[in-house]
Motif scaffolding. Structure first.
Motif, short mmCIF file in Angstrom:
data_model
loop_
_atom_site.label_atom_id
_atom_site.label_comp_id
_atom_site.label_asym_id
_atom_site.label_seq_id
_atom_site.Cartn_x
_atom_site.Cartn_y
_atom_site.Cartn_z
N HIS A 8 -19.39 -11.75 -19.23
CA HIS A 8 -18.31 -10.76 -19.31
C HIS A 8 -18.40 -9.92 -20.58
CE1 HIS A 8 -16.79 -14.14 -21.67
NE2 HIS A 8 -15.98 -13.30 -22.27
N GLU A 9 -19.11 -10.43 -21.58
CA GLU A 9 -19.28 -9.65 -22.82
C GLU A 9 -20.19 -8.45 -22.61
OE1 GLU A 9 -20.54 -12.38 -25.82
OE2 GLU A 9 -18.59 -13.42 -25.90
N GLU A 10 -20.97 -8.44 -21.51
CA GLU A 10 -21.80 -7.28 -21.18
C GLU A 10 -20.94 -6.06 -20.85
OE1 GLU A 10 -25.21 -6.95 -20.86
OE2 GLU A 10 -25.75 -9.00 -21.45
N LEU A 11 -19.66 -6.27 -20.58
CA LEU A 11 -18.75 -5.16 -20.27
C LEU A 11 -18.24 -4.46 -21.50
CD1 LEU A 11 -16.63 -7.03 -17.56
CD2 LEU A 11 -18.56 -5.51 -17.17
N ALA A 12 -18.55 -4.99 -22.69
CA ALA A 12 -17.97 -4.48 -23.93
C ALA A 12 -18.12 -2.97 -24.12
CB ALA A 12 -18.57 -5.22 -25.13
N PRO A 13 -19.27 -2.35 -23.82
CA PRO A 13 -19.36 -0.89 -24.03
C PRO A 13 -18.33 -0.11 -23.24
CG PRO A 13 -21.54 -1.83 -23.73
CD PRO A 13 -20.57 -2.91 -23.40
N ALA A 14 -17.97 -0.60 -22.05
CA ALA A 14 -17.04 0.14 -21.20
C ALA A 14 -15.59 -0.15 -21.52
CB ALA A 14 -17.30 -0.18 -19.73
N VAL A 15 -15.31 -1.31 -22.10
CA VAL A 15 -13.90 -1.69 -22.28
C VAL A 15 -13.42 -1.54 -23.71
CG1 VAL A 15 -14.11 -3.33 -20.38
CG2 VAL A 15 -14.36 -4.15 -22.72
N ALA A 16 -14.28 -1.11 -24.61
CA ALA A 16 -13.88 -1.00 -26.01
C ALA A 16 -12.69 -0.07 -26.19
CB ALA A 16 -15.05 -0.53 -26.86
N GLU A 173 -36.15 -4.05 -21.97
CA GLU A 173 -35.52 -3.20 -22.99
C GLU A 173 -34.13 -2.74 -22.58
OE1 GLU A 173 -38.40 -0.14 -23.46
OE2 GLU A 173 -39.81 -1.42 -24.57
N GLN A 174 -33.71 -3.03 -21.34
CA GLN A 174 -32.40 -2.61 -20.85
C GLN A 174 -31.39 -3.74 -20.99
OE1 GLN A 174 -31.74 0.47 -19.67
NE2 GLN A 174 -33.85 1.15 -19.88
N PRO A 175 -30.10 -3.43 -21.17
CA PRO A 175 -29.07 -4.46 -21.06
C PRO A 175 -28.90 -4.86 -19.60
CG PRO A 175 -28.04 -2.32 -21.35
CD PRO A 175 -29.52 -2.10 -21.49
N TRP A 176 -28.21 -5.96 -19.35
CA TRP A 176 -27.99 -6.38 -17.97
C TRP A 176 -27.21 -5.30 -17.21
CZ3 TRP A 176 -23.47 -9.42 -15.72
CH2 TRP A 176 -23.72 -9.77 -14.38
N ILE A 177 -26.16 -4.78 -17.81
CA ILE A 177 -25.43 -3.64 -17.25
C ILE A 177 -25.57 -2.49 -18.24
CG2 ILE A 177 -23.23 -2.76 -16.40
CD1 ILE A 177 -22.31 -5.64 -16.00
N ALA A 361 -18.78 -3.90 -13.15
CA ALA A 361 -18.94 -2.58 -13.76
C ALA A 361 -17.97 -1.57 -13.17
CB ALA A 361 -20.38 -2.10 -13.58
N VAL A 362 -17.80 -1.59 -11.83
CA VAL A 362 -16.84 -0.67 -11.21
C VAL A 362 -15.44 -0.91 -11.75
CG1 VAL A 362 -15.70 -0.07 -9.04
CG2 VAL A 362 -18.17 -0.39 -9.08
N LEU A 363 -15.01 -2.17 -11.80
CA LEU A 363 -13.66 -2.50 -12.26
C LEU A 363 -13.46 -2.12 -13.72
CD1 LEU A 363 -13.49 -5.97 -10.51
CD2 LEU A 363 -12.17 -3.94 -9.86
N ALA A 364 -14.47 -2.40 -14.56
CA ALA A 364 -14.35 -2.06 -15.98
C ALA A 364 -14.29 -0.55 -16.18
CB ALA A 364 -15.52 -2.66 -16.76
N LEU A 365 -15.08 0.19 -15.40
CA LEU A 365 -15.10 1.65 -15.55
C LEU A 365 -13.81 2.28 -15.02
CD1 LEU A 365 -18.81 2.37 -14.67
CD2 LEU A 365 -17.71 2.63 -16.90
#
Length: 446
Positions: A8-16, A173-177, A361-365
């Motif tokens: 769930h921490e992979e969502l950090a860029p979208a939820v900051a 080199e990519q993040p998971w999301i 990703a959809v929900l976080a965005l």
């Protein structure tokens, strides 16, 4: 329970811009499948990521949780499906591992057009003929020949060989999301604390993408799946991931039908696309075109090999990604006859984990758009495979877990299926309706 990988921490860029994501709770045993990799951690972590994103979007007091038995069943949902008592056929005769003169290849021929391309490339008609033919060819030669003919084949690699390859480096080199974010135009949900009224346009096939949109439908979204008229989805796969959705067919080569599809995208909240990169570009339905034409639309894409690197335009499936990335080699074993043979994960875990990641990703965005503006995301099966390979080993204890099933009378007959792995307020969420006939719904929002 031992700590679950914090996906769930992979969502950090979208939820900051909204709030810190609170991890949804997962109860039950931490391991249940025997094997060298932490497949359970991938499964639990991806479901937790999706439910954590739902909590973020819906806001307090919404709390979602799951348990190990439900996650295990959900990740093997096709195996638990019964259609009037009939179990699905999961792999066609020409799908699987085959020995070559210098190693192994994995073929995929579940879809009729892929099977035709494979038979043409190898000049075979039966599995026995394929076994004899492939034994005299090198693995890379087979993969190149079949791929060039429009079929699907990859050579077996070790995990290190994959990491060192140009394809592996591009994925690693990519993040998971991978998120791309913009500031500006905000849009609230039609119903606060709910997905009621949220429209999801679903351009996905096979397993990963349909799993993502099945979860969004479970949470209340209106999901309209749109498929081309040719090469229909395999019936059992469509049924397994079709709960709570509507299904339409559109020939985007027809200008009038394309105009209708673009109008659907204009009025959607999110588009989920599971086609290989570039497949929809000529129709203006690729991620970049959608972002430019509808700047406040959430767009989440997923594919097999990533949208960058030398394999960015290739077709692929979970089983092929396992073979190419070294997972098949890690699960190999020597049989009673003394011959070593590659193996596979206990389920299509790359598909399912990527699907739950895409839903997250959809929900976080959607949560971000409400506060700060639109965003887009990308995932790939190959990056999920790398994530699995990189997870720390855990102490495995194989065990059986109960399977909770439900039943629906449907247009396909009586369905028995694995129940969803989503609970709230001590109550399991239920699918709103069974899958209807493939492509039988109007090309319009309900």
């Amino acid at each position: 329970m031992t700590a679950v990988p914090a996906l769930h921490e992979e969502l950090a860029p979208a939820v900051a811009a909204t709030a810190e994501t609170r991890a949804a709770e997962i109860a039950g045993p931490r391991t249940w499948w025997a094997g060298p990799l932490d497949v359970e951690g991938l499964a639990l972590g991806s479901v937790q990521a999706a439910l954590s994103a739902a909590q973020l979007l819906f806001g307090p007091p919404a709390r979602f949780f799951s348990d190990s038995a439900s996650v295990r069943s959900a990740f093997n949902s096709l195996a638990h499906l019964r259609v009037d008592g009939r179990a699905p056929e999961q792999f066609a005769p020409l799908s699987g591992y085959f020995a070559t003169s210098d190693g192994w290849v994995r073929l995929h021929a579940n879809y009729p057009h892929h099977a035709r391309a494979l038979r043409t490339a190898l000049q075979v008609t039966t599995k026995d003929e394929a076994v004899r033919r492939l034994a005299g060819l090198a693995a890379d030669e087979v993969a190149d020949r079949v791929t060039s003919a429009g079929g699907l084949a990859v050579a077996l690699r070790t995990a290190q060989e994959w990491r060192d390859s140009p394809m592996g480096r591009a994925v690693r080199e990519q993040p998971w999301i991978r998120f791309a974010l913009a500031e500006g135009r905000t849009r609230a949900l039609p119903e606060p604390g709910s997905l009621d009224g949220v429209r999801i346009l679903d351009f996905t096939r096979v397993i990963a993408g349909p799993i993502a949109t099945r979860l969004l439908a479970l949470l209340g979204a209106e999901v309209l799946r749109v498929d081309p008229p040719d090469n229909p989805e395999l019936a059992d796969q469509y049924i397994d991931a079709g709960f709570g959705k509507r299904s339409a067919v559109a020939d985007c080569a027809d200008p009038r039908q394309l105009e209708t599809v673009l109008a659907l995208a204009a009025s959607a909240d999110a588009v989920v696309c599971g086609y290989r990169p570039g497949a929809l570009r000529r129709f203006g339905l690729d991620a970049q075109s959608l972002r430019e034409r509808f700047p406040d639309l959430v767009v989440v894409t997923l594919d097999a090999w990533g949208d960058e690197g030398p394999w960015g335009d290739r077709r692929g499936f979970d089983s092929l990604v396992q073979c190419a990335t070294g997972i098949g080699e890690r699960y190999g074993r020597t049989g009673a006859g003394g011959e070593w043979r590659p193996g596979a994960l206990p389920c299509q875990a790359l598909d399912h984990a990527t699907g739950y990641g895409a839903a997250a990703a959809v929900l976080a965005l959607l949560a971000r758009r409400r506060e700060a503006g639109p965003g887009w995301a990308h995932l790939s099966l190959a990056r999920t495979a790398q994530l699995l390979l990189d997870l720390p080993p855990v102490e495995h204890a194989a065990r059986e877990l109960p399977v909770a099933t439900g039943e629906f009378d449907s247009a396909h007959g009586k369905l028995r299926y694995a129940q969803p792995p989503v609970f709230t307020a001590a109550k399991r969420l239920q699918y709103r309706w069974p899958p209807g006939r493939y492509g039988a719904d109007p090309l319009a929002w309900a």
